[in-house]
Motif scaffolding. Structure first.
Motif, PDB file in Angstrom:
ATOM      1  N   ARG A  55      -4.870  -2.426 -21.818  1.00 49.28           N
ATOM      2  CA  ARG A  55      -4.370  -1.625 -20.696  1.00 49.28           C
ATOM      3  C   ARG A  55      -2.853  -1.479 -20.774  1.00 49.28           C
ATOM      4  NH1 ARG A  55      -7.590  -4.982 -17.606  1.00 49.28           N
ATOM      5  NH2 ARG A  55      -5.731  -5.883 -16.671  1.00 49.28           N
ATOM      6  N   ASP A  89      -0.451  -3.518 -12.719  1.00 49.62           N
ATOM      7  CA  ASP A  89      -1.750  -3.507 -13.405  1.00 49.62           C
ATOM      8  C   ASP A  89      -2.605  -4.696 -12.952  1.00 49.62           C
ATOM      9  OD1 ASP A  89      -3.619  -2.749 -15.700  1.00 49.62           O
ATOM     10  OD2 ASP A  89      -3.102  -4.826 -16.161  1.00 49.62           O
ATOM     11  N   ILE A 118       0.596   4.321 -11.444  1.00 51.68           N
ATOM     12  CA  ILE A 118       1.207   3.869 -12.705  1.00 51.68           C
ATOM     13  C   ILE A 118       2.074   4.986 -13.302  1.00 51.68           C
ATOM     14  CG2 ILE A 118       0.676   3.302 -15.120  1.00 51.68           C
ATOM     15  CD1 ILE A 118      -1.672   1.599 -13.985  1.00 51.68           C
TER      16      ILE A 118
END
Ligand SMILES: [Zn+2]
Length: 162
Positions: A55, A89, A118
């Motif tokens: 990620r 995150d 994000i």
């Protein structure tokens, strides 16, 4: 004390020396039933770390390099940006794992919100802004980066549009 074989959450069994007191015994057994064995726990942690790395790699691709004359300042600001994005995150990851989703639609909405938030962090390319937010809580940064929308004569405008 008696050795008892207890089945753990992962299905593996563990031999535990339990006290004779029934209440304490039941509490200890219940506690073990909610746990993974050390091997499964390690595997789970490793899988979570790998997913986290993937990620963060894809988030890093969304972040353009910061620009400033002083390379040290860039490095410092990029470190802050990385740490804040990692915290962001983690926040979304925890939310999705703790709460789960009741429908595909809900998951879709959640992912949309996550990706948009994000992207807003990544879009922030002002070195000084990052330096100034070193100690800011992530929640207040989310608020600050929210686009303020307003409508003029039927047209939608975003304050942060550049
Ligand atoms: Zn196990």
């Amino acid at each position: 004390m008696a050795n008892t074989l207890i089945e753990l959450k992962c299905g593996h069994k563990l031999l535990v020396n339990l006290p004779d007191d029934i209440k304490i015994k039941a509490a200890i057994i219940q506690n073990y039933k909610n746990q993974l064995c050390p091997k499964c726990r390690r595997q789970k942690e490793q899988a979570l770390q790998e997913a986290k790395k993937l990620r963060m790699d894809s988030i890093a691709k969304l972040c353009p390099p910061l620009v400033h004359q002083d390379k040290k300042i860039i490095k410092h600001a990029e470190k802050i940006r990385h740490d804040k994005l990692s915290g962001l995150d983690d926040m979304f990851d925890k939310l999705s794992r703790v709460h789960g989703f009741s429908s595909i639609q809900e998951e879709h909405t959640f992912n949309h919100y996550r990706n948009r938030t994000i992207a807003r962090f990544c879009k922030q390319d002002d070195v000084l802004w990052w330096l100034n937010h070193q100690t800011s809580p992530i929640e207040s940064m989310i608020d600050e980066l929210k686009e303020k929308t307003f409508v003029i004569e039927g047209q939608v405008f975003h304050e942060n549009d550049k």
